[in-house]
Each structure stands twice: as structure tokens, then as C-alpha cells.
Design a protein around this motif. Structure first.
Motif, mmCIF file in Angstrom:
data_model
loop_
_atom_site.group_PDB
_atom_site.id
_atom_site.type_symbol
_atom_site.label_atom_id
_atom_site.label_comp_id
_atom_site.label_asym_id
_atom_site.label_seq_id
_atom_site.Cartn_x
_atom_site.Cartn_y
_atom_site.Cartn_z
ATOM 1 N N SER A 93 -29.800 -22.992 7.427
ATOM 2 C CA SER A 93 -29.707 -24.461 7.345
ATOM 3 C C SER A 93 -28.337 -24.938 7.816
ATOM 4 O O SER A 93 -28.218 -25.968 8.506
ATOM 5 N N PHE B 128 -30.209 -30.915 6.262
ATOM 6 C CA PHE B 128 -29.862 -29.489 6.291
ATOM 7 C C PHE B 128 -28.644 -29.208 5.410
ATOM 8 O O PHE B 128 -28.617 -28.230 4.653
ATOM 9 N N TYR B 129 -27.605 -30.073 5.495
ATOM 10 C CA TYR B 129 -26.424 -29.884 4.651
ATOM 11 C C TYR B 129 -26.767 -30.098 3.172
ATOM 12 O O TYR B 129 -26.261 -29.377 2.304
ATOM 13 N N ILE C 90 -37.500 -33.760 7.267
ATOM 14 C CA ILE C 90 -37.173 -33.306 8.621
ATOM 15 C C ILE C 90 -38.386 -33.442 9.533
ATOM 16 O O ILE C 90 -38.270 -33.855 10.706
ATOM 17 N N SER D 78 -37.235 -31.323 1.606
ATOM 18 C CA SER D 78 -36.413 -31.268 2.822
ATOM 19 C C SER D 78 -37.281 -31.132 4.059
ATOM 20 O O SER D 78 -37.045 -31.793 5.085
ATOM 21 N N THR D 79 -38.300 -30.274 3.988
ATOM 22 C CA THR D 79 -39.178 -30.060 5.139
ATOM 23 C C THR D 79 -39.966 -31.321 5.479
ATOM 24 O O THR D 79 -40.145 -31.658 6.664
ATOM 25 N N SER E 60 -36.719 -24.352 15.587
ATOM 26 C CA SER E 60 -37.613 -24.502 14.416
ATOM 27 C C SER E 60 -38.578 -23.326 14.310
ATOM 28 O O SER E 60 -38.806 -22.776 13.219
ATOM 29 N N SER F 224 -37.212 -27.171 -0.946
ATOM 30 C CA SER F 224 -37.691 -26.836 0.393
ATOM 31 C C SER F 224 -38.783 -27.785 0.832
ATOM 32 O O SER F 224 -38.830 -28.220 1.998
ATOM 33 N N SER G 259 -32.007 -18.757 3.967
ATOM 34 C CA SER G 259 -32.393 -20.125 4.330
ATOM 35 C C SER G 259 -31.195 -21.069 4.251
ATOM 36 O O SER G 259 -31.070 -22.004 5.069
ATOM 37 N N GLY H 149 -27.962 -27.174 11.039
ATOM 38 C CA GLY H 149 -27.321 -28.468 10.829
ATOM 39 C C GLY H 149 -26.149 -28.680 11.774
ATOM 40 O O GLY H 149 -25.975 -29.775 12.343
ATOM 41 N N TYR I 265 -29.644 -29.590 1.772
ATOM 42 C CA TYR I 265 -30.382 -28.399 1.318
ATOM 43 C C TYR I 265 -29.417 -27.256 1.039
ATOM 44 O O TYR I 265 -29.559 -26.533 0.045
#
Length: 402
Positions: free
Chosen positions: A29, A50-51, A88, A84-85, A159, A81, A25, A33, A53
Motif C-alpha cells: 500500500s 493507501f496511506y 479505491i 479501502s477497496t 492492481s 480492507s 499489504s 500510494g 490503510y
């Protein structure tokens, strides 16, 4: 205390799965990213998440390599996770964002950690999805879709590929591997249990044979002596040995190797005593009321010997001058695994002033010694006719297990 090998294998499988999830992951990511930054020309929140994470997840892995706490790493990974999800998803279309499917993977990862975490993440993510919908419904100005309209289909494709690869290539593949290992471990355990059961069954069979050999030797000894009193003593010892042999025979022929079906055992024991002790010109009926009572061997052997002594005394002495009689044996289960055994006959009985606890008779002394071995109490109840014993005891093995 050394942990079982199977438990260590399960922990090792969880560790490998979680580390693989974190590494893959993190790599994905970084790739997504970079795609968002340079291919989709996105300068907003999404590529930086992403960065973010990637960096925190690598720090989480480094911390785990130092403290070796699997639960801490799993919680941090799931929380990271999840947050972050959510971010996003909000900035890539909200409830219509394809990235929202990553939330389902977080639930699955939570269940892989522990069942409790899985339930927490399940309800938390359901609430979060409803929250995302309400935000979209409210049309907040500060939350916009940062994915350029030209690249939205490509972002959806990336995605979906991201979620499918994590689900099938990481979680699904490793879960299948773990399930296969558990299946093989279960087969090995079942084989080992069968071997031990067969060995234990063989031990009971040999003990029964040895006790029967002792019984046969006692029988030969009784035949070779003209002394009637010695014959009776040897015969009593033979009956005691046979009472123990019956226990091991029942454990050998029945499926349950740890518990005795005590009702059927008492039935066989009393029938044997009636055949060997009772005179042919008398008729003695035995009534047994023992409903579905399972006892351990440590309890069944002394209890069987006690019943052997009391029934033998009733047959030999309680009905000495009568043509027929009746013996009743019943067990009642009480609270906390305690039992009450009552053995009664309608024979001549003892005189009211007879101190049976301090008797010099071997049979009566043995009865009280067996009651102490059962960690119970025995008393002779006053009755108009015959003799009634009341024994309060509990299954010794159950007490030790507690």
C-alpha cells in the motif's frame, strides 16, 4: 485446561498467515500510494486511502501484539480492507476498475479467519459489487475516475500484480503450507490411533486368555472332587467366567473395540450353554430376536452374566421333567437409548406366591444384583406357563458420555 497441540498449531498458522498478510499489504500500500502520488501525479482520494490503510493496519498489528486477540485483528483487517477497496474501486473506474478483484481476496481472508466471517464477507461483497454497478449506471457527478488516462493501463497492471501477489505469494503459499502440516498431523494421528487400537486389542486378548485359564482351573477343580453339588457350583462359576471371556474375545476379533454386537454374542453364549448344561436326551430351542444392537463393554458384561443366569436356570430347573422346551430372548430399543430385555421359557416356572426377589438362591440374587449394576429394573411377569423376566436398562457408557 491445556489445549491440544494440534489446535495450538492451527492457531499459530492462522496468526502467522494474517500477520504476513497485514505486513505485506501495508508495504505494498505504501509503494502503490507513492507511485500514485509521484509517478501518476494523483492528488485525489486514491493515494490518501493507501496511506490511510497503511497507518491503520500498522496500528492494528501493534494492538494485536498487546492484546493477542486473533479474531479482533482478523475482523479489523477485513473491514479495513473492504472499505479501502470499495473507495479505491469507486474512484478508479467503478465496475471496470481492476482493483475490484481485491474484494475476492477479502472473502478468502474471511474464510481463513472463520467460516462464519467468510460467509458474511461473501454476501456483503456480492451486494457491494452490485452497488458499485448501480452507482456507475446512475452516473453520479461526485464520483469520477481519478486515474489519469495516460496511466490507467499502468494502474491496471499494478492492481493486478498487487492482487496476484497477495493471492499466490501470501494466501496461496501459506494455505498450501498449512494444508501440508495438517496432512502430516493427520498421518501422525492415524498412526497413533492404530497403535492404541492394537494395544487395546492385545489387552482384550490377554484378558480373554486369563479368563480362559481361570475357566480351565475351575474345570480341573470340578473333576478332582467327587461331590456332585460342588461340581455343579464350580461348573456354574466356570460358565460365568466363560460368559465374560466371550465379550473380550469378540472385542479382540472384531473391528469395533468399544461396542459389542450383542445379538451375535447372545447367540454364541446360548449355544455354549446348551452344549455344557443341557442333557443329551432333551431338545431345547432358543429363539433370539436382537436386531442390530451395539452395547458398550460396561453394559455387555453384566447383561451377559444376567442372561447366563436366567438361561442356565431355565435349562437346569425349568425343563427338569420335560423332554423339550423353548427359550426366547429379545431386546427392544426404546427412547433415550433405553432398552427392554425379555427372557421367557415355557418350562414349569415358579409358584405364583414365590417371592423371587427375596430368594436365597445364588442365581436369583445374582440376577437382581446385575440388574442394579445396569441401573435398571427387573420383574417377573405373570404367565400361564414357564417364566418370563423383563429388564429395563440403558447403555451405561452412553449415560456417562451424556
Amino acid at each position: 485446561m491445556r489445549k491440544p497441540k494440534i489446535r495450538l498449531n492451527r492457531i499459530s498458522d492462522k496468526t502467522k498467515l494474517l500477520l504476513k498478510f497485514n505486513y505485506i499489504s501495508s508495504a505494498l500500500s505504501l509503494i502503490i500510494g507513492l507511485i500514485c502520488s509521484y509517478a501518476f501525479h494523483m492528488q485525489g482520494t486514491i493515494p490518501y486511502v493507501f496511506y490511510f490503510y497503511l497507518v491503520l493496519n500498522l496500528l492494528n498489528i501493534a494492538a494485536f501484539n498487546k492484546h493477542k486477540n486473533l479474531t479482533t485483528m482478523a475482523i479489523f483487517t477485513s473491514v479495513l480492507s473492504f472499505l479501502s477497496t470499495i473507495v479505491i474501486t469507486l474512484f478508479s473506474g467503478g465496475i471496470n476498475s481492476p482493483f475490484i478483484f481485491i474484494l475476492g481476496l477479502i472473502v478468502l481472508a474471511g474464510y481463513i479467519s472463520t467460516r462464519v466471517f467468510g460467509k458474511i464477507y461473501l454476501y456483503l461483497i456480492i451486494i457491494s459489487i452490485i452497488f458499485i454497478y448501480l452507482i456507475d449506471y446512475s452516473n453520479f457527478d461526485f464520483i469520477v475516475n481519478e486515474v489519469p488516462e495516460t496511466y490507467r493501463n499502468l494502474f491496471s497492471l499494478i492492481s493486478i500484480l498487487f492482487s496476484v501477489y497477495l493471492l499466490g505469494g501470501v494466501l496461496g503459499k501459506n494455505l498450501l503450507h498449512t494444508h501440508h502440516n495438517l496432512y502430516k498431523s493427520k498421518a501422525r494421528i492415524e498412526k497413533s490411533v492404530d497403535e492404541k487400537e492394537n494395544l487395546l486389542r492385545e489387552v482384550h486378548h490377554r484378558v480373554k486368555n486369563n479368563l480362559q485359564t481361570v475357566s480351565s482351573l475351575l474345570n480341573l477343580q470340578a473333576r478332582n472332587t467327587p461331590n456332585k453339588q460342588i461340581k455343579e457350583l464350580v461348573k456354574s462359576s466356570q460358565n460365568r467366567v466363560t460368559a465374560m471371556a466371550m465379550i473380550h474375545e469378540m472385542l479382540y476379533v472384531r473391528d469395533n473395540l468399544s461396542k459389542i454386537e450383542f445379538g451375535s454374542y447372545v447367540q454364541e453364549l446360548t449355544q455354549y450353554l446348551l452344549r455344557t448344561v443341557e442333557q443329551k436326551d432333551r431338545k431345547i430351542d432358543v429363539t433370539i430376536n436382537i436386531p442390530d444392537t451395539l452395547l458398550s463393554i460396561d453394559t455387555a458384561i453384566p447383561l451377559g452374566l444376567l442372561i447366563n443366569e436366567t438361561v442356565t436356570n431355565s435349562i437346569k430347573y425349568g425343563f427338569r421333567d420335560v423332554d423339550e422346551g423353548k427359550i426366547t430372548i429379545e431386546i427392544e430399543k426404546r427412547y433415550q437409548n433405553k432398552f427392554i430385555l425379555k427372557i421367557a421359557d415355557n418350562g414349569t416356572g415358579f409358584p405364583l406366591d414365590y417371592d423371587f426377589k427375596n430368594s436365597n438362591t445364588l442365581g436369583l440374587r445374582l440376577i437382581h444384583n446385575l440388574a442394579r449394576q445396569l441401573q435398571g429394573t427387573i420383574e417377573r411377569l405373570p404367565t400361564e406357563e414357564g417364566t418370563t423376566y423383563k429388564l429395563v436398562f440403558q447403555d451405561i457408557a452412553s449415560q456417562f458420555n451424556t
